[in-house]
Design a protein around this motif. Structure first.
Motif, PDB file in Angstrom:
ATOM      1  N   ASN A 141     -14.807 -14.714 -66.703  1.00 31.46           N
ATOM      2  CA  ASN A 141     -14.584 -15.453 -67.896  1.00 31.46           C
ATOM      3  C   ASN A 141     -15.380 -14.842 -69.165  1.00 31.46           C
ATOM      4  OD1 ASN A 141     -13.271 -17.194 -69.697  1.00 31.46           O
ATOM      5  ND2 ASN A 141     -14.461 -19.053 -68.645  1.00 31.46           N
ATOM      6  N   GLY A 142     -14.896 -14.092 -69.830  1.00 33.26           N
ATOM      7  CA  GLY A 142     -15.407 -13.485 -70.904  1.00 33.26           C
ATOM      8  C   GLY A 142     -16.884 -12.776 -70.399  1.00 33.26           C
ATOM      9  N   LYS A 143     -18.072 -13.262 -70.925  1.00 32.34           N
ATOM     10  CA  LYS A 143     -19.156 -12.635 -70.658  1.00 32.34           C
ATOM     11  C   LYS A 143     -20.047 -13.330 -69.524  1.00 32.34           C
ATOM     12  CE  LYS A 143     -22.032 -10.518 -72.504  1.00 32.34           C
ATOM     13  NZ  LYS A 143     -22.471  -9.219 -72.028  1.00 32.34           N
ATOM     14  N   LYS A 144     -19.239 -14.338 -68.720  1.00 32.08           N
ATOM     15  CA  LYS A 144     -19.833 -14.883 -67.589  1.00 32.08           C
ATOM     16  C   LYS A 144     -19.070 -14.461 -66.243  1.00 32.08           C
ATOM     17  CE  LYS A 144     -23.043 -16.867 -69.644  1.00 32.08           C
ATOM     18  NZ  LYS A 144     -24.360 -16.758 -69.601  1.00 32.08           N
ATOM     19  N   PHE A 145     -19.548 -14.331 -65.186  1.00 30.80           N
ATOM     20  CA  PHE A 145     -19.003 -14.048 -63.828  1.00 30.80           C
ATOM     21  C   PHE A 145     -19.325 -14.986 -62.768  1.00 30.80           C
ATOM     22  CE2 PHE A 145     -18.768 -12.088 -59.960  1.00 30.80           C
ATOM     23  CZ  PHE A 145     -17.464 -11.350 -59.709  1.00 30.80           C
ATOM     24  N   SER A 146     -18.606 -15.554 -62.080  1.00 36.17           N
ATOM     25  CA  SER A 146     -19.011 -16.269 -60.732  1.00 36.17           C
ATOM     26  C   SER A 146     -18.009 -15.825 -59.532  1.00 36.17           C
ATOM     27  CB  SER A 146     -18.493 -17.863 -61.434  1.00 36.17           C
ATOM     28  OG  SER A 146     -19.137 -18.219 -62.368  1.00 36.17           O
ATOM     29  N   CYS A 147     -18.819 -16.440 -58.545  1.00 37.86           N
ATOM     30  CA  CYS A 147     -18.255 -16.122 -57.297  1.00 37.86           C
ATOM     31  C   CYS A 147     -18.236 -17.260 -56.348  1.00 37.86           C
ATOM     32  CB  CYS A 147     -19.087 -14.968 -56.708  1.00 37.86           C
ATOM     33  SG  CYS A 147     -18.272 -14.600 -54.901  1.00 37.86           S
ATOM     34  N   LYS A 148     -17.109 -17.629 -56.021  1.00 32.72           N
ATOM     35  CA  LYS A 148     -16.906 -18.860 -54.990  1.00 32.72           C
ATOM     36  C   LYS A 148     -17.169 -18.674 -53.642  1.00 32.72           C
ATOM     37  CE  LYS A 148     -12.896 -20.777 -57.721  1.00 32.72           C
ATOM     38  NZ  LYS A 148     -11.779 -21.243 -57.876  1.00 32.72           N
ATOM     39  N   ARG A 149     -17.271 -17.557 -53.102  1.00 29.51           N
ATOM     40  CA  ARG A 149     -17.541 -17.177 -52.003  1.00 29.51           C
ATOM     41  C   ARG A 149     -18.894 -17.211 -51.506  1.00 29.51           C
ATOM     42  NH1 ARG A 149     -16.263 -11.416 -48.655  1.00 29.51           N
ATOM     43  NH2 ARG A 149     -17.373 -11.761 -46.752  1.00 29.51           N
ATOM     44  N   CYS A 150     -19.890 -16.841 -52.386  1.00 24.46           N
ATOM     45  CA  CYS A 150     -21.371 -17.005 -52.080  1.00 24.46           C
ATOM     46  C   CYS A 150     -22.144 -17.711 -53.215  1.00 24.46           C
ATOM     47  CB  CYS A 150     -22.071 -15.338 -52.231  1.00 24.46           C
ATOM     48  SG  CYS A 150     -22.062 -14.703 -53.991  1.00 24.46           S
ATOM     49  N   GLY A 151     -21.403 -18.307 -54.229  1.00 23.76           N
ATOM     50  CA  GLY A 151     -21.914 -19.322 -55.081  1.00 23.76           C
ATOM     51  C   GLY A 151     -22.720 -18.767 -56.075  1.00 23.76           C
ATOM     52  N   LEU A 152     -22.628 -17.576 -56.385  1.00 19.50           N
ATOM     53  CA  LEU A 152     -23.360 -16.989 -57.734  1.00 19.50           C
ATOM     54  C   LEU A 152     -22.656 -17.483 -58.684  1.00 19.50           C
ATOM     55  CD1 LEU A 152     -25.188 -14.484 -58.839  1.00 19.50           C
ATOM     56  CD2 LEU A 152     -23.397 -13.075 -58.561  1.00 19.50           C
ATOM     57  N   GLU A 153     -23.142 -17.887 -59.659  1.00 21.69           N
ATOM     58  CA  GLU A 153     -22.701 -18.631 -60.936  1.00 21.69           C
ATOM     59  C   GLU A 153     -23.291 -18.014 -62.202  1.00 21.69           C
ATOM     60  OE1 GLU A 153     -23.289 -22.934 -60.704  1.00 21.69           O
ATOM     61  OE2 GLU A 153     -21.594 -23.037 -59.067  1.00 21.69           O
ATOM     62  N   HIS A 154     -22.624 -17.872 -63.211  1.00 18.98           N
ATOM     63  CA  HIS A 154     -22.835 -17.695 -64.619  1.00 18.98           C
ATOM     64  C   HIS A 154     -23.733 -16.298 -64.752  1.00 18.98           C
ATOM     65  CE1 HIS A 154     -20.603 -21.252 -65.407  1.00 18.98           C
ATOM     66  NE2 HIS A 154     -21.496 -21.928 -64.715  1.00 18.98           N
ATOM     67  N   ILE A 155     -23.425 -15.583 -64.212  1.00 22.37           N
ATOM     68  CA  ILE A 155     -24.276 -14.083 -64.158  1.00 22.37           C
ATOM     69  C   ILE A 155     -23.720 -13.546 -65.123  1.00 22.37           C
ATOM     70  CG2 ILE A 155     -23.173 -12.945 -62.289  1.00 22.37           C
ATOM     71  CD1 ILE A 155     -25.513 -11.140 -61.910  1.00 22.37           C
ATOM     72  N   ASP A 156     -24.287 -12.778 -66.184  1.00 24.85           N
ATOM     73  CA  ASP A 156     -23.559 -11.913 -67.156  1.00 24.85           C
ATOM     74  C   ASP A 156     -22.660 -10.886 -66.635  1.00 24.85           C
ATOM     75  OD1 ASP A 156     -24.048 -10.971 -70.296  1.00 24.85           O
ATOM     76  OD2 ASP A 156     -23.697  -9.240 -69.039  1.00 24.85           O
ATOM     77  N   SER A 157     -21.431 -11.048 -66.996  1.00 23.47           N
ATOM     78  CA  SER A 157     -20.187 -10.295 -66.309  1.00 23.47           C
ATOM     79  C   SER A 157     -20.819  -8.582 -66.504  1.00 23.47           C
ATOM     80  CB  SER A 157     -18.973 -10.387 -66.986  1.00 23.47           C
ATOM     81  OG  SER A 157     -19.145 -10.243 -68.537  1.00 23.47           O
ATOM     82  N   ASP A 158     -21.127  -8.096 -67.521  1.00 24.76           N
ATOM     83  CA  ASP A 158     -21.696  -6.658 -67.811  1.00 24.76           C
ATOM     84  C   ASP A 158     -22.706  -6.190 -66.778  1.00 24.76           C
ATOM     85  OD1 ASP A 158     -19.577  -6.597 -69.785  1.00 24.76           O
ATOM     86  OD2 ASP A 158     -20.996  -6.869 -71.396  1.00 24.76           O
ATOM     87  N   LEU A 159     -23.569  -7.359 -66.612  1.00 23.09           N
ATOM     88  CA  LEU A 159     -24.880  -6.931 -65.746  1.00 23.09           C
ATOM     89  C   LEU A 159     -24.413  -6.766 -64.217  1.00 23.09           C
ATOM     90  CD1 LEU A 159     -27.762  -6.641 -65.012  1.00 23.09           C
ATOM     91  CD2 LEU A 159     -27.847  -9.150 -64.977  1.00 23.09           C
ATOM     92  N   ASN A 160     -23.299  -7.901 -63.883  1.00 25.48           N
ATOM     93  CA  ASN A 160     -22.861  -7.730 -62.725  1.00 25.48           C
ATOM     94  C   ASN A 160     -21.960  -6.515 -62.273  1.00 25.48           C
ATOM     95  OD1 ASN A 160     -21.547  -9.257 -60.279  1.00 25.48           O
ATOM     96  ND2 ASN A 160     -19.616  -8.701 -61.476  1.00 25.48           N
ATOM     97  N   ALA A 161     -21.241  -6.066 -63.326  1.00 30.88           N
ATOM     98  CA  ALA A 161     -20.624  -4.826 -63.313  1.00 30.88           C
ATOM     99  C   ALA A 161     -21.724  -3.546 -63.253  1.00 30.88           C
ATOM    100  CB  ALA A 161     -19.590  -4.315 -64.753  1.00 30.88           C
ATOM    101  N   ALA A 162     -22.684  -3.484 -63.999  1.00 34.43           N
ATOM    102  CA  ALA A 162     -23.629  -2.461 -63.655  1.00 34.43           C
ATOM    103  C   ALA A 162     -24.285  -2.390 -62.212  1.00 34.43           C
ATOM    104  CB  ALA A 162     -24.641  -2.849 -64.836  1.00 34.43           C
ATOM    105  N   LEU A 163     -24.579  -3.676 -61.633  1.00 36.74           N
ATOM    106  CA  LEU A 163     -25.084  -3.636 -60.557  1.00 36.74           C
ATOM    107  C   LEU A 163     -24.150  -2.892 -59.590  1.00 36.74           C
ATOM    108  CD1 LEU A 163     -26.643  -7.319 -60.551  1.00 36.74           C
ATOM    109  CD2 LEU A 163     -27.866  -5.293 -60.504  1.00 36.74           C
TER     110      LEU A 163
END
Length: 386
Positions: free
Chosen positions: A323-345
Motif C-alpha cells: 500500500n504505497g510506501k508500506k508493505f505488510s504480510c498476513k502470513r508471517c505478520g510482517l507489518e509496515h516495512i518500507d515497500s522499496d526496502l522489501n523489494a530491495a531485500l
C-alpha cells in the motif's frame, strides 16, 4: 580483465574545417537513411547481407569513404537491435574505426578521416581525460556534434579491472520514481527534488511553447539541456555511492532487469502527467553509470527478473499487501516495512542465487503465487530490522 569506457574529448576545430565536418555528418546520416530504407524494404537485418545490398550504391551517392559506409551499415543494424521503430537518422554523430580514427598521445591530438580526407585536431581536455587515455591505443570512437555547435570525439578505451571472482555477499538495489534508489543496506535516495525539477521544466516548456515568438524560441534554446544535465548529475552521484558501499562491504550489486518497463507501464490507463513522468524515468542511465564504475572497482553486478519483487514478502516469500510506501504480510505478520526496502531485500536474495549459482537465472514460481527466493549459499547484506 578489461572494461570498455567512452572518454568524451572536445575538439579544437578551425573555422575553415567546419564545412567538412558538416558535410561528413550530413552524408553519414544520408547513408544511414538509405541503408535503413533498403533494410525495411527487403526485411534484411543481417550485417553481411545488408552490406552486399547497399555498399556500392551508398558509397557512390554519398561520396563517403569505404569505412564510413561500413560503419553506417553497422549503425543501422545495432540500432535495429534496440528498436525496429527507427524513422530517420539525424546528422549528429559519425562512427569511427581504426581506419578512420587515430590517437596521438605525444601531442594529444587525434586524426579523423572526414569526407575530404584525414585531418588532425588538438584535444581540449583536462587531467581526468589524460589519465584515462595515457598508454591507450584506441581503435574506435564516435564523432559528435552538440547543440551548441561544438564538436566532441568519444574515444573508447579498455581499462584493466580487478578480477571479480565469486562473492557470497549481495546488495539489492530497487529503482523507482518516488525513491530513485533503495538498497537492502538501508540506503535510500528520495526522488521528490528530481521530480519537482522535472515538473517545473515541463510547465515552463509548455508555457513558453504556447507563445510561439522569437524570444520564446531563444528561451527554449537556453533551457535546453539543463534538465538533462541535472538528471545526469543525480545519477552520477547515486551510482558512485552505490559502488562505494559495495566496495566497502566487499559485495556484489543486484538490480532488477527493467527492460521494456516503459512499454508495459504505458499500456495501463494513466493520465498525461503520469505518462510523462514514467517516460522521463532515467533508470537505464543509472544502470550504465553504475556498471562502468563497478567494473573499474572490480564490483560484480547481476540483473534479476523484476516480476513479483515488489509484491513478495522478504521474510516468508509469500505474496503480501503493498500500500504505497508500506508493505505488510498476513502470513508471517510482517507489518509496515518500507515497500522499496522489501523489494530491495527480495532483489538481494535473487542476486545471491545468481552470484553463487550462475546457472540459475530465473524466478521459480510455485503454487499459490509464492516465490522461491532463497539464495543457494551466500549472505544477503540485510541491515533491516526483522
Amino acid at each position: 580483465m578489461t572494461q570498455s569506457l567512452s572518454v568524451s574529448c572536445k575538439l579544437e576545430v578551425p573555422e575553415k574545417v567546419r564545412p567538412q565536418f558538416e558535410r561528413t555528418f550530413e552524408e553519414f546520416a544520408n547513408a544511414c537513411n538509405q541503408i535503413l530504407a533498403v533494410a525495411k524494404a527487403e526485411d534484411c537485418w543481417n550485417t553481411t547481407k545488408l552490406h552486399h545490398l547497399t555498399y556500392y550504391a551508398v558509397k557512390a551517392s554519398t561520396g563517403l569513404k569505404a569505412n564510413h559506409v561500413c560503419q553506417a551499415i553497422r549503425r543501422v543494424i545495432d540500432n535495429s537491435k534496440a528498436t525496429r521503430k527507427m524513422k530517420k537518422f539525424r546528422p549528429t554523430s559519425v562512427s569511427l574505426d581504426a581506419r578512420t580514427f587515430v590517437f596521438y598521445e605525444d601531442d594529444w591530438k587525434v586524426g579523423i578521416t572526414l569526407i575530404s580526407g584525414r585531418v588532425n585536431f588538438a584535444l581540449s581536455i583536462g587531467n581526468y581525460q589524460r589519465a584515462l587515455l595515457k598508454g591507450q591505443t584506441p581503435t574506435s570512437a564516435v564523432l559528435v556534434r552538440r547543440n551548441d555547435g561544438s564538436y566532441y570525439v568519444n574515444i573508447v578505451v579498455e581499462l584493466p579491472t580487478e578480477p571479480t571472482g565469486k562473492t557470497p555477499r549481495v546488495i539489492g538495489v530497487d529503482l523507482g520514481r518516488r525513491d530513485i534508489a533503495t538498497t537492502s543496506t538501508l540506503l535510500a535516495w528520495n526522488g521528490s527534488q528530481l521530480q519537482g525539477v522535472r515538473d517545473r521544466y515541463s510547465r515552463v516548456r509548455s508555457n513558453v511553447q504556447r507563445k510561439r515568438t522569437r524570444s520564446s524560441r531563444r528561451l527554449l534554446r537556453r533551457l535546453s539541456g539543463r534538465e538533462r544535465r541535472f538528471q545526469r548529475h543525480i545519477n552520477h552521484v547515486i551510482s558512485k555511492e552505490l559502488v562505494t558501499e559495495a566496495k566497502e562491504l566487499g559485495a556484489a550489486l543486484a538490480f532488477e532487469d527493467l527492460t521494456n518497463i516503459r512499454e508495459s507501464l504505458n499500456e495501463k490507463p494513466r493520465n498525461k502527467t503520469e505518462r510523462r513522468r514514467s517516460n522521463n524515468w532515467a533508470f537505464y542511465q543509472m544502470r550504465l553509470f553504475t556498471q562502468y564504475k563497478a567494473a573499474m572497482n572490480g564490483i560484480p553486478i547481476v540483473f534479476v527478473p523484476a516480476a513479483y519483487t515488489s509484491s513478495t514478502c522478504s521474510r516468508c516469500h509469500a505474496i503480501g499487501d503493498r500500500n504505497g510506501k508500506k508493505f505488510s504480510c498476513k502470513r508471517c505478520g510482517l507489518e509496515h516495512i518500507d515497500s522499496d526496502l522489501n523489494a530491495a531485500l527480495n532483489i538481494a536474495a535473487l542476486g545471491a542465487t545468481v552470484v553463487n549459482s550462475p546457472e540459475v537465472r530465473g524466478i521459480a514460481c510455485q503454487i499459490e503465487g509464492q516465490l522461491s527466493l532463497l539464495p543457494v549459499g551466500g549472505e544477503i547484506l540485510d541491515k533491516a530490522p526483522a
